[in-house]
Design a protein around this motif. Sequence first.
Motif, PDB file in Angstrom:
ATOM      1  N   TYR A 102       0.840  -1.283  -0.026  1.00 27.21           N
ATOM      2  CA  TYR A 102      -0.113  -0.050  -0.015  1.00 27.21           C
ATOM      3  C   TYR A 102       0.945   1.249  -0.156  1.00 27.21           C
ATOM      4  O   TYR A 102       0.364   2.334  -0.397  1.00 27.21           O
ATOM      5  N   GLU A 136     -10.328  -2.204   0.901  1.00 25.70           N
ATOM      6  CA  GLU A 136      -9.940  -1.323   1.916  1.00 25.70           C
ATOM      7  C   GLU A 136      -8.676  -0.806   2.027  1.00 25.70           C
ATOM      8  O   GLU A 136      -8.664   0.434   2.039  1.00 25.70           O
ATOM      9  N   SER A 139      -8.072   1.719  -1.079  1.00 27.25           N
ATOM     10  CA  SER A 139      -9.088   2.855  -0.839  1.00 27.25           C
ATOM     11  C   SER A 139      -8.422   3.770  -0.015  1.00 27.25           C
ATOM     12  O   SER A 139      -8.240   4.860  -0.284  1.00 27.25           O
ATOM     13  N   LYS A 140      -8.038   3.195   1.078  1.00 26.84           N
ATOM     14  CA  LYS A 140      -7.349   4.197   2.149  1.00 26.84           C
ATOM     15  C   LYS A 140      -6.099   4.780   1.635  1.00 26.84           C
ATOM     16  O   LYS A 140      -5.973   5.788   1.779  1.00 26.84           O
ATOM     17  N   ASP A 144      -5.899   8.583   1.013  1.00 21.23           N
ATOM     18  CA  ASP A 144      -4.797   9.381   1.971  1.00 21.23           C
ATOM     19  C   ASP A 144      -3.629  10.062   1.081  1.00 21.23           C
ATOM     20  O   ASP A 144      -3.269  11.247   1.396  1.00 21.23           O
ATOM     21  N   LEU A 168     -18.423  -0.436   0.994  1.00 24.49           N
ATOM     22  CA  LEU A 168     -17.016  -0.701   1.671  1.00 24.49           C
ATOM     23  C   LEU A 168     -16.148   0.739   1.390  1.00 24.49           C
ATOM     24  O   LEU A 168     -15.482   1.191   2.104  1.00 24.49           O
ATOM     25  N   MET A 169     -16.076   0.869  -0.170  1.00 19.33           N
ATOM     26  CA  MET A 169     -15.304   2.101  -0.710  1.00 19.33           C
ATOM     27  C   MET A 169     -16.008   3.274   0.024  1.00 19.33           C
ATOM     28  O   MET A 169     -15.010   4.220   0.323  1.00 19.33           O
ATOM     29  N   SER A 171     -17.503   3.919   2.744  1.00 12.31           N
ATOM     30  CA  SER A 171     -16.977   3.863   4.183  1.00 12.31           C
ATOM     31  C   SER A 171     -15.715   4.361   4.512  1.00 12.31           C
ATOM     32  O   SER A 171     -15.530   5.052   5.625  1.00 12.31           O
ATOM     33  N   ILE A 172     -14.774   4.103   3.558  1.00 11.02           N
ATOM     34  CA  ILE A 172     -13.309   4.581   3.572  1.00 11.02           C
ATOM     35  C   ILE A 172     -13.382   6.048   3.115  1.00 11.02           C
ATOM     36  O   ILE A 172     -12.592   6.884   3.510  1.00 11.02           O
ATOM     37  N   LYS A 174     -15.188   8.457   2.788  1.00 15.10           N
ATOM     38  CA  LYS A 174     -15.910   9.442   3.866  1.00 15.10           C
ATOM     39  C   LYS A 174     -16.429  10.353   2.926  1.00 15.10           C
ATOM     40  O   LYS A 174     -17.371  10.445   2.002  1.00 15.10           O
TER      41      LYS A 174
END
Length: 219
Positions: A102, A136, A139-140, A144, A168-169, A171-172, A174
């Motif tokens: 990541y 997850e 996505s994060k 970021d 799910l996407m 939720s990350i 936002k």
Amino acid sequence: MNLNKMIDHTYLKAFGTSEEINTLLKEAKEYNFKSVCVNPFWVEHANLELKGTEVLVCTVIGFPLGANTIESKAFEAKDAVNKGADEIDMVLNVGMAKEHNYDYIYNEVKNVKAACGDKTLKVILETCYLTKEEIEGVSKASIDAGADFIKTSTGFGTGGALVEDVKLMKSIAKDKEVKASGGVRSKEDVDLMVKAGATRIGTSSGVKLMQGLVSDTDY
């Protein structure tokens, strides 16, 4: 919900000719779609043809495999912006995602975002190849690193957008946005994606969606 302003009206097939692209542009103007999404070769033409309209020009980077170098993706993005692209949809490095690297994804997205300047960057995860943990993680990393959107699919993989993946996407992501693409064939499909958190739909069937018809295409 203004459906037309959620649609990126798309033509990304390898064999697209001027005739197909001009049809896409004409339809986009008629329905006032949010954008047209075309391969980089067509960006300059689309920009000229859409002058004076609200329709944005979107293009794809590192498409469709995502296995290009960071440097080549950044160059491609900058070149597209210089030729008139308003939005960039970049395929991330799926191999690095599968390795759970990541940090690489973060660095890749950060470099391409810098090349985009103030233009919108959407990062394509190609969710059909990823586990929920990997979705997850990338996505994060993408959010970021400065991505404005995370996007499900290229439409050229083994599957398209799934409601559970969009949830799910989102939720990350936002306060950032999610684009659902691949397999959104009806107004009912759109409603499900929007309920899950999508704010943009990538499709080659924008006209059929506006007409309340069901498409039989994969993208």
